[in-house]
Motif scaffolding. Structure first.
Motif, PDB file in Angstrom:
ATOM      1  N   GLU A 290       0.747 -37.444  85.854  1.00 56.66           N
ATOM      2  CA  GLU A 290       0.249 -36.233  86.586  1.00 56.66           C
ATOM      3  C   GLU A 290       1.351 -35.770  87.563  1.00 56.66           C
ATOM      4  O   GLU A 290       1.778 -36.551  88.408  1.00 56.66           O
ATOM      5  CB  GLU A 290      -1.031 -36.566  87.333  1.00 56.66           C
ATOM      6  CG  GLU A 290      -1.658 -35.351  88.010  1.00 56.66           C
ATOM      7  CD  GLU A 290      -2.985 -35.648  88.692  1.00 56.66           C
ATOM      8  OE1 GLU A 290      -3.516 -34.788  89.370  1.00 56.66           O
ATOM      9  OE2 GLU A 290      -3.491 -36.814  88.491  1.00 56.66           O
ATOM     10  N   THR A 291       1.794 -34.466  87.498  1.00 60.55           N
ATOM     11  CA  THR A 291       2.922 -33.932  88.279  1.00 60.55           C
ATOM     12  C   THR A 291       2.453 -32.687  89.072  1.00 60.55           C
ATOM     13  O   THR A 291       1.763 -31.825  88.501  1.00 60.55           O
ATOM     14  CB  THR A 291       4.095 -33.551  87.360  1.00 60.55           C
ATOM     15  OG1 THR A 291       4.419 -34.705  86.560  1.00 60.55           O
ATOM     16  CG2 THR A 291       5.296 -33.115  88.146  1.00 60.55           C
ATOM     17  N   THR A 292       2.876 -32.600  90.413  1.00 61.73           N
ATOM     18  CA  THR A 292       2.561 -31.431  91.279  1.00 61.73           C
ATOM     19  C   THR A 292       3.860 -30.871  91.855  1.00 61.73           C
ATOM     20  O   THR A 292       4.624 -31.635  92.459  1.00 61.73           O
ATOM     21  CB  THR A 292       1.619 -31.841  92.417  1.00 61.73           C
ATOM     22  OG1 THR A 292       0.407 -32.407  91.839  1.00 61.73           O
ATOM     23  CG2 THR A 292       1.256 -30.641  93.268  1.00 61.73           C
ATOM     24  N   ASN A 293       4.133 -29.563  91.693  1.00 55.01           N
ATOM     25  CA  ASN A 293       5.346 -28.891  92.195  1.00 55.01           C
ATOM     26  C   ASN A 293       4.938 -27.779  93.176  1.00 55.01           C
ATOM     27  O   ASN A 293       4.034 -26.988  92.901  1.00 55.01           O
ATOM     28  CB  ASN A 293       6.157 -28.290  91.037  1.00 55.01           C
ATOM     29  CG  ASN A 293       6.712 -29.377  90.116  1.00 55.01           C
ATOM     30  OD1 ASN A 293       7.032 -30.437  90.574  1.00 55.01           O
ATOM     31  ND2 ASN A 293       6.812 -29.053  88.835  1.00 55.01           N
ATOM     32  N   THR A 294       5.658 -27.714  94.332  1.00 45.67           N
ATOM     33  CA  THR A 294       5.419 -26.650  95.361  1.00 45.67           C
ATOM     34  C   THR A 294       6.731 -25.898  95.600  1.00 45.67           C
ATOM     35  O   THR A 294       7.762 -26.539  95.815  1.00 45.67           O
ATOM     36  CB  THR A 294       4.937 -27.271  96.670  1.00 45.67           C
ATOM     37  OG1 THR A 294       3.744 -28.016  96.406  1.00 45.67           O
ATOM     38  CG2 THR A 294       4.630 -26.200  97.687  1.00 45.67           C
ATOM     39  N   ARG A 295       6.675 -24.527  95.675  1.00 48.23           N
ATOM     40  CA  ARG A 295       7.876 -23.719  95.902  1.00 48.23           C
ATOM     41  C   ARG A 295       7.497 -22.418  96.625  1.00 48.23           C
ATOM     42  O   ARG A 295       6.340 -22.012  96.599  1.00 48.23           O
ATOM     43  CB  ARG A 295       8.565 -23.432  94.584  1.00 48.23           C
ATOM     44  CG  ARG A 295       7.748 -22.562  93.658  1.00 48.23           C
ATOM     45  CD  ARG A 295       8.494 -22.253  92.392  1.00 48.23           C
ATOM     46  NE  ARG A 295       7.700 -21.401  91.503  1.00 48.23           N
ATOM     47  CZ  ARG A 295       8.144 -20.933  90.347  1.00 48.23           C
ATOM     48  NH1 ARG A 295       9.393 -21.221  89.965  1.00 48.23           N
ATOM     49  NH2 ARG A 295       7.364 -20.188  89.608  1.00 48.23           N
ATOM     50  N   GLN A 296       8.504 -21.811  97.227  1.00 41.26           N
ATOM     51  CA  GLN A 296       8.305 -20.523  97.926  1.00 41.26           C
ATOM     52  C   GLN A 296       8.221 -19.417  96.892  1.00 41.26           C
ATOM     53  O   GLN A 296       9.010 -19.370  95.969  1.00 41.26           O
ATOM     54  CB  GLN A 296       9.470 -20.245  98.871  1.00 41.26           C
ATOM     55  CG  GLN A 296       9.519 -21.154 100.080  1.00 41.26           C
ATOM     56  CD  GLN A 296       8.385 -20.894 101.058  1.00 41.26           C
ATOM     57  OE1 GLN A 296       7.830 -19.781 101.116  1.00 41.26           O
ATOM     58  NE2 GLN A 296       8.039 -21.898 101.844  1.00 41.26           N
ATOM     59  N   PRO A 297       7.326 -18.484  97.160  1.00 47.49           N
ATOM     60  CA  PRO A 297       7.242 -17.350  96.245  1.00 47.49           C
ATOM     61  C   PRO A 297       8.383 -16.351  96.502  1.00 47.49           C
ATOM     62  O   PRO A 297       8.924 -16.310  97.607  1.00 47.49           O
ATOM     63  CB  PRO A 297       5.875 -16.754  96.580  1.00 47.49           C
ATOM     64  CG  PRO A 297       5.613 -17.119  97.980  1.00 47.49           C
ATOM     65  CD  PRO A 297       6.249 -18.438  98.208  1.00 47.49           C
ATOM     66  N   PRO A 298       8.749 -15.596  95.632  1.00 46.14           N
ATOM     67  CA  PRO A 298       9.791 -14.577  95.867  1.00 46.14           C
ATOM     68  C   PRO A 298       9.269 -13.453  96.805  1.00 46.14           C
ATOM     69  O   PRO A 298       8.098 -13.075  96.718  1.00 46.14           O
ATOM     70  CB  PRO A 298      10.070 -14.056  94.462  1.00 46.14           C
ATOM     71  CG  PRO A 298       8.832 -14.340  93.674  1.00 46.14           C
ATOM     72  CD  PRO A 298       8.260 -15.554  94.264  1.00 46.14           C
ATOM     73  N   GLY A 299      10.173 -12.923  97.732  1.00 49.82           N
ATOM     74  CA  GLY A 299       9.734 -11.857  98.647  1.00 49.82           C
ATOM     75  C   GLY A 299      10.901 -11.296  99.488  1.00 49.82           C
ATOM     76  O   GLY A 299      11.936 -11.949  99.629  1.00 49.82           O
ATOM     77  N   GLY A 300      10.704 -10.062 100.158  1.00 51.42           N
ATOM     78  CA  GLY A 300      11.731  -9.450 101.014  1.00 51.42           C
ATOM     79  C   GLY A 300      12.748  -8.635 100.252  1.00 51.42           C
ATOM     80  O   GLY A 300      12.777  -8.628  99.041  1.00 51.42           O
ATOM     81  N   VAL A 301      13.522  -7.891 101.129  1.00 52.32           N
ATOM     82  CA  VAL A 301      14.573  -7.028 100.599  1.00 52.32           C
ATOM     83  C   VAL A 301      15.889  -7.665 100.958  1.00 52.32           C
ATOM     84  O   VAL A 301      16.082  -8.158 102.082  1.00 52.32           O
ATOM     85  CB  VAL A 301      14.508  -5.585 101.208  1.00 52.32           C
ATOM     86  CG1 VAL A 301      15.602  -4.719 100.652  1.00 52.32           C
ATOM     87  CG2 VAL A 301      13.150  -5.005 100.878  1.00 52.32           C
ATOM     88  N   PRO A 302      16.767  -7.632 100.090  1.00 52.30           N
ATOM     89  CA  PRO A 302      18.053  -8.225 100.447  1.00 52.30           C
ATOM     90  C   PRO A 302      18.712  -7.432 101.602  1.00 52.30           C
ATOM     91  O   PRO A 302      18.539  -6.237 101.737  1.00 52.30           O
ATOM     92  CB  PRO A 302      18.844  -8.092  99.137  1.00 52.30           C
ATOM     93  CG  PRO A 302      17.839  -7.870  98.063  1.00 52.30           C
ATOM     94  CD  PRO A 302      16.708  -7.199  98.675  1.00 52.30           C
ATOM     95  N   GLY A 303      19.411  -8.096 102.408  1.00 59.07           N
ATOM     96  CA  GLY A 303      20.107  -7.481 103.530  1.00 59.07           C
ATOM     97  C   GLY A 303      19.790  -8.202 104.807  1.00 59.07           C
ATOM     98  O   GLY A 303      18.883  -9.025 104.890  1.00 59.07           O
ATOM     99  N   VAL A 304      20.569  -7.790 105.884  1.00 62.16           N
ATOM    100  CA  VAL A 304      20.403  -8.469 107.154  1.00 62.16           C
ATOM    101  C   VAL A 304      19.172  -7.971 107.880  1.00 62.16           C
ATOM    102  O   VAL A 304      18.405  -8.743 108.437  1.00 62.16           O
ATOM    103  CB  VAL A 304      21.670  -8.257 108.018  1.00 62.16           C
ATOM    104  CG1 VAL A 304      21.495  -8.912 109.382  1.00 62.16           C
ATOM    105  CG2 VAL A 304      22.855  -8.822 107.293  1.00 62.16           C
TER     106      VAL A 304
END
Length: 544
Positions: A290-304
């Motif tokens: 049994e395997t569980t993976n956690t990650r950040q979702p994609p988001g935001g605009v590139p740039g400073v």
């Protein structure tokens, strides 16, 4: 010489002085004595023979060799009696010497090997000596085989081959020719005994190198029972069952026949392999992941600017992405269940044996009479009534049941549920009159007895005839007084007085007793010959 002449003269004078009747009797007695002595001498000479070596039986070859040796030495008084040799007892040493010179003694007293060794000289080579010994050994082996009970003659030929390669063993072979007694071939056990005898006589010889040739088997093309294992097995089974049945029915006058049925299967072997419906597990393997993976979702605009940290509100729930996976792995190793059976049966099994037992009709008649006398002991044997048809059928049925019940347990087992009684068949047969007994050959036996005993009978007859002659001589001697003396030489004799007067005897006088004249004269002559002579002189003088 004087004694012989005197004896002859005395015998002649005695013979001449005898009366004619006495002369005839004497001649007959002398002839009878001479004939009797001749018979005795002939009988002794004919019965003085004896058999060689105590009446031992010899082979035809030995008898032929003996005859040749006797003929070579000029001996003709031998007689061949079957397988024995009869020789004169007085010349026994001469006959044995003739046999020894021709080397025809029996096997127990003479050996060809010994004669070959004795015949060897210092000038003979080793090859010649070995050849002589081998030939003598072959002759001795042939004579040893011929000594067996069922063999008439035998000869052995032995040969040794050359050595092959570096081996020490040289090939050899032996050929044996056998002439059995009669016309039947030799049995297998006798041939094996001959092979063992020859194999033991030569060192290193094998049984397969010995060939036995049977003279009777050459002309016989039929296959022997010993060559067919099935026939041999059948014969052995029948003989064994028949022996047991005969021992069991020894009290019955039965004719017994046995027939065996043999399974022709030779060395049967059976193998059985069966599998089970459910397999059998050998090993189980099971793995669960049994395997569980956690990650950040994609988001935001590139740039400073968009990514700069500012004081703005942010939702945490939207910032994390969780992935879950499950893996379940199972492995099972099994084998199907099986059962292995291997069975082996003996060859040529006896499947079925049938026995036939026959009883004569006379047996049932005797059984009926015995049963009736047991129930009626006061009845005479001659008054036993005849057996009726109903009584016969009853006795036959009871006897058959008894025999079947007794014999059936001796037979091999039959299949389950099968009836065993039909394997034993009991039947009856009529007693046919046998051939008449052979008549006694009285005339032939009498002639044979007379041919063997005629000398004894002749001696007995001569003895009886001699006794009759002696009796005639004795009876004739009682009346041997000459006729002139009995008649008184023609003179008249005084008649005896009518009355007896007793007078005193004075000297030598003649007394008349009143008896017959013959008896008185004989008594006078016996008592006093001188008085009788004086009386006769007086009579003769008065007559003159």
């Amino acid at each position: 010489m004087n004694f012989f002449k005197q004896s002859t003269d005395q015998a002649r004078e005695a013979f001449v002085s005898m009366p004619m009747q006495s002369r005839i009797i004497s001649v007959m007695l002398v002839a009878l004595i001479a004939i009797g002595l001749a018979f005795l001498i002939k009988g002794d000479s004919s019965s003085s023979g004896e058999y060689l070596f105590g009446g031992r039986a010899f082979t035809d070859q030995e008898l032929a060799a003996m005859e040749m040796s006797f003929s070579r030495e000029g001996l003709n008084e031998w007689k061949r009696d079957g397988t024995r040799m009869r020789i004169p007892a007085a010349s026994k040493d001469v006959y044995l010497a003739a046999m020894e010179q021709s080397t025809t003694l029996p096997m127990s007293l003479n050996s060809n090997v010994q004669e070959a060794i004795k015949a060897t000289t210092v000038f003979d080579s080793s090859e010649l000596h070995g050849a002589r010994v081998d030939a003598a050994k072959e002759a001795d082996l042939g004579r040893s085989i011929a000594q067996m009970a069922d063999i008439k003659s035998a000869s052995v030929v032995h040969d040794v081959g050359q050595r092959q390669g570096l081996g020490r063993h040289a090939a050899q072979s032996a050929s044996i020719f056998v002439q059995p007694e009669g016309s039947s071939p030799l049995p297998k056990h006798r041939i094996q005994a001959i092979q063992e005898l020859v194999r033991g006589a030569y060192a290193g010889m094998k049984t397969d190198e010995i060939v036995v040739t049977d003279a009777n088997a050459i002309s016989s093309s039929a296959m022997s029972d010993d060559d067919d294992p099935m026939l041999r097995k059948q014969r052995e089974a029948e003989a064994w069952i028949e022996k047991k049945v005969r021992n069991l029915l020894v009290g019955f006058p039965a004719q017994i026949a046995v027939s065996a049925e043999v399974d022709p299967t030779m060395d049967a072997e059976k193998t059985t392999l069966s599998y089970d419906a459910e397999p059998t597990n050998l090993s189980n393997k099971q793995r669960k992941t049994e395997t569980t993976n956690t990650r950040q979702p994609p988001g935001g605009v590139p740039g400073v600017v968009p990514n700069a940290i500012g004081n703005r509100a942010t939702s945490l729930a939207d910032t994390v992405e969780t992935l879950k996976s499950k893996d379940d792995e199972r492995e099972t190793i099994g084998v199907a269940g099986q059962q292995f059976e291997n069975s082996r049966m003996a060859s040529l099994q006896v499947k079925r044996v049938r026995v036939s037992v026959g009883l004569p009709r006379s047996y049932y008649n005797k059984l009926h009479a015995q049963t009736y006398l047991q129930e009626n002991p006061d009845t005479p044997v001659d008054d036993v009534p005849a057996m009726s048809a109903t009584a016969f059928e009853k006795l036959r049925s009871e006897t058959a049941t008894k025999i079947q019940t007794a014999v059936t347990p001796l037979l091999p087992e039959v299949a389950a549920g099968a009836d065993r009684f039909p394997l034993v068949e009991v039947f009856d047969y009529f007693d046919l009159p046998g051939p008449p007994p052979p008549e006694a050959e009285t005339a032939k036996i009498a002639l044979a007895w007379l041919a063997e005993s005629w000398q004894t009978i002749a001696l007995v007859m001569l003895g009886l005839l001699a006794l009759l002659v002696a009796r005639s001589a004795a009876s004739g001697s009682g009346d041997s007084t000459p006729a002139e003396f009995r008649e008184g030489f023609g003179l008249e004799l005084p008649a005896p007085p009518p009355e007896m007067v007793e007078t005193e005897e004075e000297g030598d006088t003649m007394t008349i007793t009143g008896s017959s004249l013959k008896d008185e004269l004989l008594a006078l002559v016996d008592g006093n010959p001188e008085v009788a002579a004086n009386v006769i002189r007086g009579w003769v003088g008065e007559a003159a």
